[in-house]
Design a protein around this motif. Structure first.
Motif, mmCIF file in Angstrom:
data_model
loop_
_atom_site.group_PDB
_atom_site.id
_atom_site.type_symbol
_atom_site.label_atom_id
_atom_site.label_comp_id
_atom_site.label_asym_id
_atom_site.label_seq_id
_atom_site.Cartn_x
_atom_site.Cartn_y
_atom_site.Cartn_z
ATOM 1 N N VAL A 133 0.850 -1.207 0.000
ATOM 2 C CA VAL A 133 0.000 0.000 0.000
ATOM 3 C C VAL A 133 0.877 1.246 0.000
ATOM 4 O O VAL A 133 0.637 2.202 -0.749
ATOM 5 C CB VAL A 133 -0.948 0.002 1.229
ATOM 6 C CG1 VAL A 133 -1.658 1.346 1.370
ATOM 7 C CG2 VAL A 133 -1.971 -1.121 1.112
ATOM 8 N N LYS A 136 2.208 2.189 -3.119
ATOM 9 C CA LYS A 136 1.109 2.486 -4.051
ATOM 10 C C LYS A 136 0.946 1.406 -5.134
ATOM 11 O O LYS A 136 0.510 1.690 -6.252
ATOM 12 C CB LYS A 136 1.294 3.867 -4.690
ATOM 13 C CG LYS A 136 1.275 5.010 -3.685
ATOM 14 C CD LYS A 136 1.104 6.336 -4.377
ATOM 15 C CE LYS A 136 0.807 7.501 -3.508
ATOM 16 N NZ LYS A 136 1.598 7.738 -2.342
ATOM 17 N N LYS A 139 -4.305 -1.011 -3.302
ATOM 18 C CA LYS A 139 -5.103 -0.202 -2.373
ATOM 19 C C LYS A 139 -5.683 -1.147 -1.332
ATOM 20 O O LYS A 139 -5.962 -2.305 -1.642
ATOM 21 C CB LYS A 139 -6.258 0.462 -3.122
ATOM 22 C CG LYS A 139 -5.886 1.749 -3.799
ATOM 23 C CD LYS A 139 -7.132 2.412 -4.327
ATOM 24 C CE LYS A 139 -6.752 3.711 -5.021
ATOM 25 N NZ LYS A 139 -7.837 4.214 -5.845
ATOM 26 N N SER A 140 -5.876 -0.653 -0.113
ATOM 27 C CA SER A 140 -6.481 -1.495 0.916
ATOM 28 C C SER A 140 -8.003 -1.367 0.833
ATOM 29 O O SER A 140 -8.524 -0.324 0.452
ATOM 30 C CB SER A 140 -5.991 -1.063 2.297
ATOM 31 O OG SER A 140 -6.238 -2.100 3.210
#
Ligand code: SF4
Ligand code: SF4
Length: 297
Positions: A133, A136, A139-140
């Protein structure tokens, strides 16, 4: 690892660094996480040795075992047996009561942090997830943590309708426990799938949103004698919520303290796993373990 990480720099701490802490006088000592991982490995070593060299200390698996002759049964296993067969054998009742009493003293979801093998694997997956995350790459995807109650009921309904312990097919804890003791099996591919979902899609998804074992221990944890205590030395830096598997428990505690005008307050939510990560990163020492055992004695 030292306590003076900020919300930004705590992300840069490696997993290895979190196994040690630097004390006020500059000495390095094993962290709570180090001792938790030793506890998990130690429990499973006892299972392994009891089976393979007839050590006879801890026989069976995490779902049902005998420790020095005392029956220990996972409470959710007992609920499933009751749902499926509408009766509970006496040794299951004895083993379940023993476990409930033990975790009422030690803290319900302490099972998750100090005993469960997937808890340890999940912590490694969590670190990988956060790294991806941060870079980048992914995404969580967080969900509402209350969804776990739906799974809890659903698997009992499945057992009731089918007469089988349906959850045991998916129970990553049972699969790992049996694999360590009796040898690897194809069921481990399901554990791998869950792990990959946690690494690439949703942080600690199984433990936060699915696992009925964790939910059962959370229900026990509401009444437990061991808690984390918050006090008003807290300067709201929020580093604790960054490392917590269930950050909502810390947020609720702070709100409750403000509303009630209290200078210290216990984390009442059974969702807290007593992992001690918040205690270790709090640079004002506002979070600590507390036990009501002393009052009971
Ligand atoms: S929630 Fe379930 S899998 Fe996760 S640590 Fe707790 S018992 Fe283990
Ligand atoms: S509140 Fe603290 S001890 Fe409880 S789960 Fe979160 S980090 Fe762990």
């Amino acid at each position: 690892m030292d306590k003076y990480n900020t919300r930004a720099t705590i992300e840069n701490t490696t997993l290895w660094e979190t196994l040690f802490v630097v004390t006020k006088d500059g000495k390095k000592k094993p962290s709570i996480r180090f001792w938790r991982w030793c506890s998990i490995i130690g429990v499973h070593l006892l299972f392994f040795l009891s089976y393979h060299i007839d050590l006879q200390m801890l026989e069976g698996t995490l779902s049902g075992s005998r420790f020095l002759g005392f029956h220990l049964i996972d409470p959710y296993m007992t609920l499933q047996v009751f749902a499926a067969h509408h009766e509970i054998p006496t040794n299951l009742i004895i083993g379940t009561v023993t476990i409930i009493l033990g975790y009422l003293l030690l803290g319900g979801r302490a099972y998750c942090s100090w005993v469960c093998p997937y808890g340890l694997i999940g912590e490694i997956g969590e670190k990988l997830h956060k790294t991806l995350v941060k870079k980048k790459i992914i995404k969580s995807h967080p969900f509402n943590h209350n969804v776990k109650y739906i799974f809890w009921v659903l698997f009992l309904v499945f057992a009731f309708i089918s007469g089988y312990l349906v959850f045991e097919v998916f129970n990553v804890v049972g699969i790992i426990s049996r694999s360590i003791i009796y040898g690897w099996g194809v069921a481990l591919s399901f554990v791998l799938a869950v792990f990959l979902v946690e690494v690439f899609y949703s942080q600690r998804a199984w433990c936060r949103y699915v696992c009925p074992l964790g939910t059962t221990y959370a229900l026990i944890g509401w009444g437990s004698a061991t808690k984390i205590k918050w006090d008003d030395r807290c300067d709201h830096c929020q580093v604790c919520t960054q490392v917590c598997i269930v950050p909502h428990v810390l947020e609720i505690t702070k709100k409750n303290a403000d509303r009630q005008g209290k200078k210290e307050i216990s984390i009442m939510s059974g969702d807290c796993t007593l992992c001690g990560r918040c205690v270790e990163v709090c640079h004002t020492d506002a979070l600590n373990f507390e036990t009501k055992l002393k009052k009971l004695i």
